[in-house]
Design a protein around this motif. Structure first.
Motif, PDB file in Angstrom:
ATOM      1  N   SER A   1     188.049  16.451  82.162  1.00  0.00           N
ATOM      2  CA  SER A   1     187.680  15.339  83.036  1.00  0.00           C
ATOM      3  C   SER A   1     187.235  15.828  84.405  1.00  0.00           C
ATOM      4  CB  SER A   1     188.866  14.385  83.202  1.00  0.00           C
ATOM      5  OG  SER A   1     189.931  15.017  83.905  1.00  0.00           O
TER       6      SER A   1
ATOM      7  N   ASP B   1     192.124  15.524  93.031  1.00  0.00           N
ATOM      8  CA  ASP B   1     193.113  16.303  92.270  1.00  0.00           C
ATOM      9  C   ASP B   1     194.372  15.473  92.024  1.00  0.00           C
ATOM     10  OD1 ASP B   1     194.290  18.858  91.221  1.00  0.00           O
ATOM     11  OD2 ASP B   1     195.610  18.589  92.958  1.00  0.00           O
ATOM     12  N   ASP B   2     194.830  14.757  93.031  1.00  0.00           N
ATOM     13  CA  ASP B   2     196.021  13.925  92.875  1.00  0.00           C
ATOM     14  C   ASP B   2     195.824  12.848  91.811  1.00  0.00           C
ATOM     15  OD1 ASP B   2     197.367  15.339  94.834  1.00  0.00           O
ATOM     16  OD2 ASP B   2     196.925  13.898  96.436  1.00  0.00           O
TER      17      ASP B   2
ATOM     18  N   GLY C   1     194.254  13.185  89.086  1.00  0.00           N
ATOM     19  CA  GLY C   1     194.373  13.775  87.764  1.00  0.00           C
ATOM     20  C   GLY C   1     193.124  14.397  87.192  1.00  0.00           C
TER      21      GLY C   1
ATOM     22  N   GLU D   1     190.245  17.243  86.561  1.00  0.00           N
ATOM     23  CA  GLU D   1     190.270  18.703  86.445  1.00  0.00           C
ATOM     24  C   GLU D   1     189.099  19.368  87.153  1.00  0.00           C
ATOM     25  OE1 GLU D   1     191.704  19.914  82.226  1.00  0.00           O
ATOM     26  OE2 GLU D   1     190.728  17.957  82.015  1.00  0.00           O
TER      27      GLU D   1
ATOM     28  N   THR E   1     194.025  23.631  94.810  1.00  0.00           N
ATOM     29  CA  THR E   1     194.245  22.592  93.805  1.00  0.00           C
ATOM     30  C   THR E   1     194.006  23.060  92.376  1.00  0.00           C
ATOM     31  OG1 THR E   1     191.950  21.821  93.974  1.00  0.00           O
ATOM     32  CG2 THR E   1     193.584  20.767  95.423  1.00  0.00           C
TER      33      THR E   1
ATOM     34  N   ALA F   1     189.960   8.212  86.217  1.00  0.00           N
ATOM     35  CA  ALA F   1     190.849   9.219  85.650  1.00  0.00           C
ATOM     36  C   ALA F   1     191.574   8.674  84.420  1.00  0.00           C
ATOM     37  CB  ALA F   1     191.851   9.695  86.695  1.00  0.00           C
ATOM     38  N   ASP F   2     191.990   7.403  84.482  1.00  0.00           N
ATOM     39  CA  ASP F   2     192.662   6.784  83.338  1.00  0.00           C
ATOM     40  C   ASP F   2     191.710   6.668  82.146  1.00  0.00           C
ATOM     41  OD1 ASP F   2     194.986   6.522  84.801  1.00  0.00           O
ATOM     42  OD2 ASP F   2     194.644   4.423  85.328  1.00  0.00           O
TER      43      ASP F   2
ATOM     44  N   GLU G   1     191.073   9.884  80.131  1.00  0.00           N
ATOM     45  CA  GLU G   1     192.132  10.370  79.246  1.00  0.00           C
ATOM     46  C   GLU G   1     191.757  10.154  77.781  1.00  0.00           C
ATOM     47  OE1 GLU G   1     195.928   8.784  80.171  1.00  0.00           O
ATOM     48  OE2 GLU G   1     196.074   9.775  82.119  1.00  0.00           O
TER      49      GLU G   1
END
Length: 243
Positions: free
Chosen positions: A4, A26-27, A29, A31, A54, A237-238, A241
């Motif tokens: 991601s 980065d926080d 999630g 990459e 990071t 980010a979600d 996944e």
């Protein structure tokens, strides 16, 4: 499984130093990151420090084709200094795809730049919007372009814009997977106005399955006009996944 990343164009309106935005990415999630317009004005040393701290990877950089044609040496070396191994031409005008002659000229131009970038030890891809899927002599302009080019030119398939253009991104990926290592996960409504991924025309589940099937290396989240940039980052980010 695709890794991601986020296209930093999504965050262009936030008035924060780029290195601070990278820490927030980065926080959330992610990459990796893909650079766009803000990188030219950023503190490159601070960016490199944040990347080291990071572990974020520099996936690619969106670079206007003129910069590569006019000064490939300096352009490539700048992005190499950030850890990039992949450059992407993010846009060419609709006129570049309006008929077969225009597409042939565009193909030659992109191939010349791709070979130059390849000589410098980097990869080059072209990123589509919707106008590349307008029909030219009964077929999408993208098909003409893909058939008129070859490696080392690759494609960064924007799944949302492909759908807006009237094509099925899964079918496009099925046919051209050997030249697609990056995909953009974006979405829009039927009029082409950007929306959060999952709220528009994109079949997210089908694209995620196709990305896994074809071992796409990076799935890159992008929202061209989010109402709340950081909320969009978390949402992206979600979504990724699933990839």
């Amino acid at each position: 499984m695709a890794r991601s990343a986020i296209q930093l164009y999504t965050l262009r309106a936030l008035d924060e130093p780029l290195d601070e935005l990278l820490a927030r990415v980065d926080d959330a999630g992610f990459e990796g990151v893909e650079y766009a317009n803000r990188i030219g004005d950023a503190d490159a040393d601070a960016v490199r420090t944040t990347l080291d701290e990071t572990g974020l990877e520099s996936v690619a950089g969106h670079v206007g084709i003129d910069a590569l044609e006019d000064n490939a040496d300096d352009t490539v070396e700048f992005y190499r200094s950030l850890g990039c191994e992949h450059l992407v031409v993010p846009w060419l005008d609709p006129e570049c795809f309006e008929n077969e002659a225009a597409i042939e000229e565009t193909a030659d131009r992109l191939m010349t730049v791709a070979e130059t970038v390849d000589d410098h030890g980097m990869a080059l891809s072209y990123h589509n919007h919707d106008h590349e899927f307008a029909e030219v002599n009964g077929r999408p302009a993208f098909e003409h372009l893909a058939e008129a080019t070859e490696e080392p030119l690759g494609f960064e398939l924007d799944c949302g814009w492909t759908t807006v253009g009237g094509a099925d991104p899964v079918a496009v990926l099925d046919r051209w997977a050997d030249r697609v290592s990056l995909i953009h996960v974006s979405d829009a409504d039927e009029s082409g106005s950007p929306v959060e991924v999952g709220d528009g025309v994109l079949d997210v589940a089908a694209c995620a399955a196709a990305a896994r099937e074809h071992d796409v290396e990076w799935a890159i989240y992008e929202h061209d006009d989010p109402d709340d940039q950081m909320a969009s980052v978390v949402h992206g980010a979600d979504v990724l996944e699933r990839f």
